[in-house]
Motif scaffolding. Structure first.
Motif, PDB file in Angstrom:
ATOM      1  N   VAL A   1       0.864  -1.167   0.000  1.00  0.00           N
ATOM      2  CA  VAL A   1       0.000   0.000   0.000  1.00  0.00           C
ATOM      3  C   VAL A   1       0.911   1.231   0.000  1.00  0.00           C
ATOM      4  N   ALA A   2       0.684   2.104  -0.914  1.00  0.00           N
ATOM      5  CA  ALA A   2       1.509   3.319  -1.012  1.00  0.00           C
ATOM      6  C   ALA A   2       0.634   4.538  -0.744  1.00  0.00           C
ATOM      7  N   PHE A   3       1.125   5.431   0.115  1.00  0.00           N
ATOM      8  CA  PHE A   3       0.421   6.666   0.438  1.00  0.00           C
ATOM      9  C   PHE A   3       1.072   7.818  -0.327  1.00  0.00           C
ATOM     10  N   GLU A   4       0.272   8.613  -0.971  1.00  0.00           N
ATOM     11  CA  GLU A   4       0.765   9.826  -1.623  1.00  0.00           C
ATOM     12  C   GLU A   4       0.895  10.904  -0.548  1.00  0.00           C
ATOM     13  N   PRO A   5       1.719  11.924  -0.799  1.00  0.00           N
ATOM     14  CA  PRO A   5       1.829  13.011   0.185  1.00  0.00           C
ATOM     15  C   PRO A   5       0.441  13.577   0.525  1.00  0.00           C
ATOM     16  N   GLY A   6       0.165  13.702   1.811  1.00  0.00           N
ATOM     17  CA  GLY A   6      -1.112  14.239   2.285  1.00  0.00           C
ATOM     18  C   GLY A   6      -2.171  13.173   2.550  1.00  0.00           C
ATOM     19  N   GLU A   7      -2.015  11.954   2.046  1.00  0.00           N
ATOM     20  CA  GLU A   7      -2.993  10.888   2.283  1.00  0.00           C
ATOM     21  C   GLU A   7      -2.746  10.262   3.657  1.00  0.00           C
ATOM     22  N   THR A   8      -3.833   9.996   4.351  1.00  0.00           N
ATOM     23  CA  THR A   8      -3.714   9.367   5.670  1.00  0.00           C
ATOM     24  C   THR A   8      -4.512   8.069   5.778  1.00  0.00           C
ATOM     25  N   LYS A  10      -5.886   4.514   3.463  1.00  0.00           N
ATOM     26  CA  LYS A  10      -5.938   3.691   2.257  1.00  0.00           C
ATOM     27  C   LYS A  10      -6.803   2.474   2.573  1.00  0.00           C
ATOM     28  N   THR A  11      -7.474   1.973   1.567  1.00  0.00           N
ATOM     29  CA  THR A  11      -8.322   0.792   1.733  1.00  0.00           C
ATOM     30  C   THR A  11      -7.705  -0.380   0.993  1.00  0.00           C
ATOM     31  N   ILE A  12      -7.658  -1.514   1.666  1.00  0.00           N
ATOM     32  CA  ILE A  12      -7.197  -2.756   1.045  1.00  0.00           C
ATOM     33  C   ILE A  12      -8.446  -3.571   0.722  1.00  0.00           C
ATOM     34  N   GLY A  13      -8.626  -3.920  -0.538  1.00  0.00           N
ATOM     35  CA  GLY A  13      -9.808  -4.683  -0.966  1.00  0.00           C
ATOM     36  C   GLY A  13      -9.655  -6.162  -0.645  1.00  0.00           C
ATOM     37  N   LEU A  14     -10.711  -6.772  -0.175  1.00  0.00           N
ATOM     38  CA  LEU A  14     -10.737  -8.191   0.130  1.00  0.00           C
ATOM     39  C   LEU A  14     -11.982  -8.766  -0.529  1.00  0.00           C
ATOM     40  N   GLU A  15     -11.809  -9.664  -1.486  1.00  0.00           N
ATOM     41  CA  GLU A  15     -12.948 -10.267  -2.171  1.00  0.00           C
ATOM     42  C   GLU A  15     -13.359 -11.539  -1.438  1.00  0.00           C
ATOM     43  N   VAL A  16     -14.598 -11.569  -0.983  1.00  0.00           N
ATOM     44  CA  VAL A  16     -15.133 -12.741  -0.280  1.00  0.00           C
ATOM     45  C   VAL A  16     -15.982 -13.522  -1.275  1.00  0.00           C
ATOM     46  N   VAL A  17     -15.703 -14.810  -1.411  1.00  0.00           N
ATOM     47  CA  VAL A  17     -16.431 -15.669  -2.335  1.00  0.00           C
ATOM     48  C   VAL A  17     -17.552 -16.364  -1.562  1.00  0.00           C
ATOM     49  N   ASP A  18     -18.778 -16.200  -2.043  1.00  0.00           N
ATOM     50  CA  ASP A  18     -19.939 -16.823  -1.401  1.00  0.00           C
ATOM     51  C   ASP A  18     -20.116 -18.227  -1.962  1.00  0.00           C
ATOM     52  N   ASP A  19     -19.782 -19.244  -1.161  1.00  0.00           N
ATOM     53  CA  ASP A  19     -19.970 -20.621  -1.600  1.00  0.00           C
ATOM     54  C   ASP A  19     -21.284 -21.144  -1.040  1.00  0.00           C
ATOM     55  N   SER A  20     -21.598 -22.385  -1.333  1.00  0.00           N
ATOM     56  CA  SER A  20     -22.852 -22.964  -0.837  1.00  0.00           C
ATOM     57  C   SER A  20     -22.589 -24.096   0.148  1.00  0.00           C
ATOM     58  N   GLU A  29      -6.397 -12.762   8.059  1.00  0.00           N
ATOM     59  CA  GLU A  29      -5.591 -11.807   8.816  1.00  0.00           C
ATOM     60  C   GLU A  29      -4.695 -11.041   7.842  1.00  0.00           C
ATOM     61  N   VAL A  30      -4.768  -9.717   7.903  1.00  0.00           N
ATOM     62  CA  VAL A  30      -3.949  -8.844   7.066  1.00  0.00           C
ATOM     63  C   VAL A  30      -2.950  -8.145   7.988  1.00  0.00           C
ATOM     64  N   ALA A  31      -1.677  -8.218   7.617  1.00  0.00           N
ATOM     65  CA  ALA A  31      -0.631  -7.616   8.451  1.00  0.00           C
ATOM     66  C   ALA A  31       0.098  -6.531   7.655  1.00  0.00           C
ATOM     67  N   LEU A  32       0.436  -5.427   8.343  1.00  0.00           N
ATOM     68  CA  LEU A  32       1.250  -4.361   7.751  1.00  0.00           C
ATOM     69  C   LEU A  32       2.698  -4.620   8.132  1.00  0.00           C
TER      70      LEU A  32
END
Length: 181
Positions: A1-8, A10-20, A29-32
């Motif tokens: 994840v990269a922040f541009e100057p002035g950004e505080t 950021k969103t990390i997208g997580l796609e959840v697959v709906d199974d049956s 778990e997402v770690a920085l």
């Protein structure tokens, strides 16, 4: 994840697959790590819980009744799971009635259980039918689900009784008479 100057933020997208598949809630778990031009702050991991939205599968007989000749051995009674489960499902069954005599006279079937492995949706109960050679009326064996041990509910047809009828293959007796005059 990269922040541009002035950004505080950021969103990390997580796609959840709906199974049956009915399963336990699952976590991601997402770690920085390896911050550059910044220092590690307070919370460096985030846990996202994916809640299971699939209902418990139900247990049922494929059909509420079957007929077969006495010479057919074994008679097979199909037990269904209405949907896949990620966990084993065990279903106990027993003979609950009927007009046939058990213990090897007309049939043999002890109380038992079938276990669906994860992903399986059909199992078979085998009923040993004995051809006793006697001419008799059709006889029935009633088999019912006694308990669902884990990970499933009892479906509408699961509470019903599956009856396996048997017709004798023996030759029907005949009577001959001779009339003398």
């Amino acid at each position: 994840v990269a922040f541009e100057p002035g950004e505080t933020v950021k969103t990390i997208g997580l796609e959840v697959v709906d199974d049956s598949v009915h399963e336990e809630d699952e976590t991601v778990e997402v770690a920085l790590r390896n911050a550059q031009n910044a220092v590690a702050g307070g919370t460096m991991t985030h846990t996202y819980t994916i809640k299971n939205n699939d209902p418990l599968p139900a247990v049922a007989f494929r059909e509420p009744a079957r007929r077969g000749d006495e010479a057919i051995d074994p008679a097979r009674v199909a037990v269904l799971l209405t949907g896949a489960s990620a966990r084993p499902v065990t279903v106990e069954y027993a003979v609950t009635g009927g007009t046939a005599t058990g213990r090897g006279a007309d049939y043999a079937l002890a109380e038992g259980a079938v276990t669906f492995a994860p992903g399986e949706t059909i199992k078979t109960i085998e009923l040993a039918v004995v051809d006793d050679g006697l001419h008799e009326e059709d006889e029935t064996v009633e088999v019912a689900v006694r308990a669902v041990v884990r990970a499933a509910g009892l479906g509408e047809a699961g509470a019903a009784v599956a009856a396996a009828s048997r017709a004798s293959t023996a030759v029907r007796p005949t009577v001959e008479a001779t009339l003398e005059v």
